[in-house]
Design a protein around this motif. Structure first.
Motif, PDB file in Angstrom:
ATOM      1  N   SER A   9       0.859  -1.195   0.000  1.00 11.77           N
ATOM      2  CA  SER A   9       0.000   0.000   0.000  1.00 11.77           C
ATOM      3  C   SER A   9       0.893   1.242   0.000  1.00 11.77           C
ATOM      4  O   SER A   9       1.027   1.915   1.022  1.00 11.77           O
ATOM      5  N   PRO A  10       1.512   1.531  -1.139  1.00 16.13           N
ATOM      6  CA  PRO A  10       2.518   2.599  -1.186  1.00 16.13           C
ATOM      7  C   PRO A  10       1.937   3.994  -1.020  1.00 16.13           C
ATOM      8  O   PRO A  10       0.862   4.304  -1.540  1.00 16.13           O
ATOM      9  N   ARG A  11       2.657   4.796  -0.298  1.00 19.39           N
ATOM     10  CA  ARG A  11       2.327   6.209  -0.129  1.00 19.39           C
ATOM     11  C   ARG A  11       3.212   7.082  -1.021  1.00 19.39           C
ATOM     12  O   ARG A  11       2.817   8.179  -1.403  1.00 19.39           O
ATOM     13  N   PHE A  12       4.410   6.557  -1.343  1.00 14.86           N
ATOM     14  CA  PHE A  12       5.369   7.347  -2.117  1.00 14.86           C
ATOM     15  C   PHE A  12       5.855   6.641  -3.380  1.00 14.86           C
ATOM     16  O   PHE A  12       5.805   7.213  -4.459  1.00 14.86           O
ATOM     17  N   VAL A  13       6.335   5.404  -3.258  1.00 19.04           N
ATOM     18  CA  VAL A  13       6.925   4.707  -4.404  1.00 19.04           C
ATOM     19  C   VAL A  13       6.079   3.495  -4.758  1.00 19.04           C
ATOM     20  O   VAL A  13       5.925   2.581  -3.936  1.00 19.04           O
ATOM     21  N   GLN A  14       5.548   3.491  -5.952  1.00 22.40           N
ATOM     22  CA  GLN A  14       4.720   2.375  -6.426  1.00 22.40           C
ATOM     23  C   GLN A  14       5.521   1.539  -7.423  1.00 22.40           C
ATOM     24  O   GLN A  14       6.122   2.072  -8.353  1.00 22.40           O
ATOM     25  N   THR A  15       5.536   0.229  -7.222  1.00 18.50           N
ATOM     26  CA  THR A  15       6.210  -0.673  -8.152  1.00 18.50           C
ATOM     27  C   THR A  15       5.274  -1.000  -9.307  1.00 18.50           C
ATOM     28  O   THR A  15       4.118  -1.377  -9.093  1.00 18.50           O
ATOM     29  N   VAL A  16       5.767  -0.847 -10.521  1.00 18.56           N
ATOM     30  CA  VAL A  16       5.036  -1.255 -11.720  1.00 18.56           C
ATOM     31  C   VAL A  16       5.731  -2.515 -12.215  1.00 18.56           C
ATOM     32  O   VAL A  16       6.801  -2.446 -12.824  1.00 18.56           O
ATOM     33  N   ARG A  17       5.149  -3.657 -11.935  1.00 14.63           N
ATOM     34  CA  ARG A  17       5.826  -4.938 -12.149  1.00 14.63           C
ATOM     35  C   ARG A  17       6.268  -5.108 -13.603  1.00 14.63           C
ATOM     36  O   ARG A  17       5.488  -4.890 -14.527  1.00 14.63           O
ATOM     37  N   GLY A  18       7.526  -5.519 -13.744  1.00 18.31           N
ATOM     38  CA  GLY A  18       8.070  -5.764 -15.070  1.00 18.31           C
ATOM     39  C   GLY A  18       8.478  -4.514 -15.816  1.00 18.31           C
ATOM     40  O   GLY A  18       9.013  -4.610 -16.926  1.00 18.31           O
ATOM     41  N   VAL A  19       8.235  -3.333 -15.212  1.00 16.92           N
ATOM     42  CA  VAL A  19       8.538  -2.078 -15.908  1.00 16.92           C
ATOM     43  C   VAL A  19       9.480  -1.205 -15.087  1.00 16.92           C
ATOM     44  O   VAL A  19      10.554  -0.811 -15.531  1.00 16.92           O
ATOM     45  N   GLY A  20       9.066  -0.882 -13.852  1.00 15.16           N
ATOM     46  CA  GLY A  20       9.893  -0.011 -13.024  1.00 15.16           C
ATOM     47  C   GLY A  20       9.107   0.550 -11.857  1.00 15.16           C
ATOM     48  O   GLY A  20       8.379  -0.179 -11.175  1.00 15.16           O
ATOM     49  N   TYR A  21       9.200   1.859 -11.663  1.00 17.38           N
ATOM     50  CA  TYR A  21       8.585   2.510 -10.501  1.00 17.38           C
ATOM     51  C   TYR A  21       7.965   3.843 -10.926  1.00 17.38           C
ATOM     52  O   TYR A  21       8.340   4.431 -11.940  1.00 17.38           O
ATOM     53  N   ARG A  22       7.022   4.280 -10.108  1.00 18.56           N
ATOM     54  CA  ARG A  22       6.470   5.617 -10.307  1.00 18.56           C
ATOM     55  C   ARG A  22       5.964   6.134  -8.962  1.00 18.56           C
ATOM     56  O   ARG A  22       5.853   5.388  -7.985  1.00 18.56           O
ATOM     57  N   LEU A  23       5.643   7.414  -8.942  1.00 15.06           N
ATOM     58  CA  LEU A  23       5.132   8.024  -7.727  1.00 15.06           C
ATOM     59  C   LEU A  23       3.742   7.477  -7.426  1.00 15.06           C
ATOM     60  O   LEU A  23       2.915   7.322  -8.327  1.00 15.06           O
ATOM     61  N   ALA A  24       3.501   7.168  -6.171  1.00 16.62           N
ATOM     62  CA  ALA A  24       2.184   6.657  -5.772  1.00 16.62           C
ATOM     63  C   ALA A  24       1.113   7.724  -5.974  1.00 16.62           C
ATOM     64  O   ALA A  24       1.409   8.921  -6.068  1.00 16.62           O
ATOM     65  N   SER A  25      -0.113   7.298  -5.997  1.00 15.93           N
ATOM     66  CA  SER A  25      -1.222   8.222  -6.220  1.00 15.93           C
ATOM     67  C   SER A  25      -1.319   9.252  -5.093  1.00 15.93           C
ATOM     68  O   SER A  25      -1.061   8.921  -3.926  1.00 15.93           O
ATOM     69  N   PRO A  26      -1.696  10.485  -5.428  1.00 14.75           N
ATOM     70  CA  PRO A  26      -1.891  11.495  -4.375  1.00 14.75           C
ATOM     71  C   PRO A  26      -2.993  11.063  -3.423  1.00 14.75           C
ATOM     72  O   PRO A  26      -3.985  10.452  -3.828  1.00 14.75           O
ATOM     73  N   GLN A  27      -2.795  11.354  -2.150  1.00 17.63           N
ATOM     74  CA  GLN A  27      -3.793  11.038  -1.144  1.00 17.63           C
ATOM     75  C   GLN A  27      -4.535  12.298  -0.737  1.00 17.63           C
ATOM     76  O   GLN A  27      -3.969  13.386  -0.725  1.00 17.63           O
ATOM     77  N   ALA A  28      -5.791  12.113  -0.401  1.00 15.61           N
ATOM     78  CA  ALA A  28      -6.610  13.272  -0.033  1.00 15.61           C
ATOM     79  C   ALA A  28      -6.103  13.889   1.258  1.00 15.61           C
ATOM     80  O   ALA A  28      -5.654  13.194   2.149  1.00 15.61           O
TER      81      ALA A  28
END
Length: 296
Positions: free
Chosen positions: A277-296
């Protein structure tokens, strides 16, 4: 020739006199002022005293080993730490990176490879300094009293005092969803996302208003991901970011990619950012990483 404006100081922590002298010769040739030590405790004292930009560290040392030296060193220093060891097993590399090393080379190492890695580290530092200086110049071209100028410079990067509260990020959010650049006199230069704030110019990080200590590599990885916002960045691209290498065709080995994984695992632990449940770094499997979704 080294940049005359750049203070290059290195501490060498190595118990083998021949290797110690070889490292000193290599780094002196690269323009470094070197300080040589033969044990972990001596090395820690030298890092405290000389505040080096670079430290080389052997693992097999008398007294405390290199892993423990790295852990203690990271409690007070952000020096770029290269571990040098005759141990070639992957577990040793992972333990070194996990202890706080930025890079790991096995002995016998090639002098040209060490020089290349050191120069890449210095290139990263120069690029970051140049970026901060350019942003500062752009910011100073506007009058702080002019509200139009202040709005126009909302996404510029100028260092600020870390304890100032966040300003109005409406303009920055509208331009770049998910990541806010600080607005107003006190916030310029900070990137913000879900309570995490980075200031590239000051090399400072805050999490929910509290300072958080990141190694150089951890800071640079998080910065690269934040600057991409919600775009995916691959492991290979992150390796090149750490090298300061703008050549997208640069060679990347499996160990380089594994190093990125270890640095990101350490970063997530410090930020309390679980993969599930990422707050900052989201793993995109087989591709890489991206910023996690903004939280309210």
């Amino acid at each position: 020739m080294p940049d005359t404006q750049e203070r290059r100081v290195a501490v060498i922590i190595e118990d083998d006199a021949d290797i110690r002298n070889l490292l000193a010769a290599l780094l002196n040739e690269a323009g470094f002022e070197t300080h040589l030590t033969a044990s972990g405790l001596e090395g820690l004292e030298a890092v405290r005293e000389f505040d080096p930009i670079l430290t080389t560290l052997d693992i097999s040392l008398p007294g405390i080993d290199g892993f423990e030296v790295a852990r203690r060193l990271r409690a007070f220093s952000s020096t770029y730490l290269i571990m040098l060891s005759a141990r070639t097993e992957e577990i040793d590399t992972l333990m070194g990176l996990d202890a706080g090393a930025d890079d790991y080379l096995t002995k016998p190492f090639r002098p040209r490879e060490l020089r290349a890695r050191v120069e890449a580290m210095l290139r990263r530092t120069r690029l970051q300094s140049a970026s901060a200086a350019t942003a500062l110049s752009a910011q100073s071209a506007h009058s702080p009293a002019d509200p139009v100028a202040r709005t126009a410079s909302a996404t510029s990067a100028m260092p600020r005092h870390p304890w100032t509260s966040a300003g109005d990020t409406t303009v920055a959010n509208a331009m770049s969803p998910g990541v806010a650049d600080g607005d107003g006199d006190g916030d310029a230069g900070w990137l913000e996302h879900n309570g995490l704030r980075l200031n590239p110019g000051m090399r400072m990080a805050e999490l929910d208003g509290e300072p958080v200590e990141l190694t150089r590599s951890e800071f640079d990885l998080m910065l690269a991901i934040m600057q991409r916002r919600r775009r995916v960045i691959s492991k290979n691209e992150l390796v090149l970011e750490l090298r300061g290498d703008t050549d997208v065709g640069g060679y990347v080995s499996d160990s380089d990619r594994r190093s990125v994984e270890v640095h990101l695992a350490n970063l997530r632990r410090k930020l309390n950012d679980p993969v599930s449940s990422p707050r900052f770094v989201q793993t995109v499997r087989g591709v890489g990483y991206r910023l996690a979704s903004p939280q309210a």
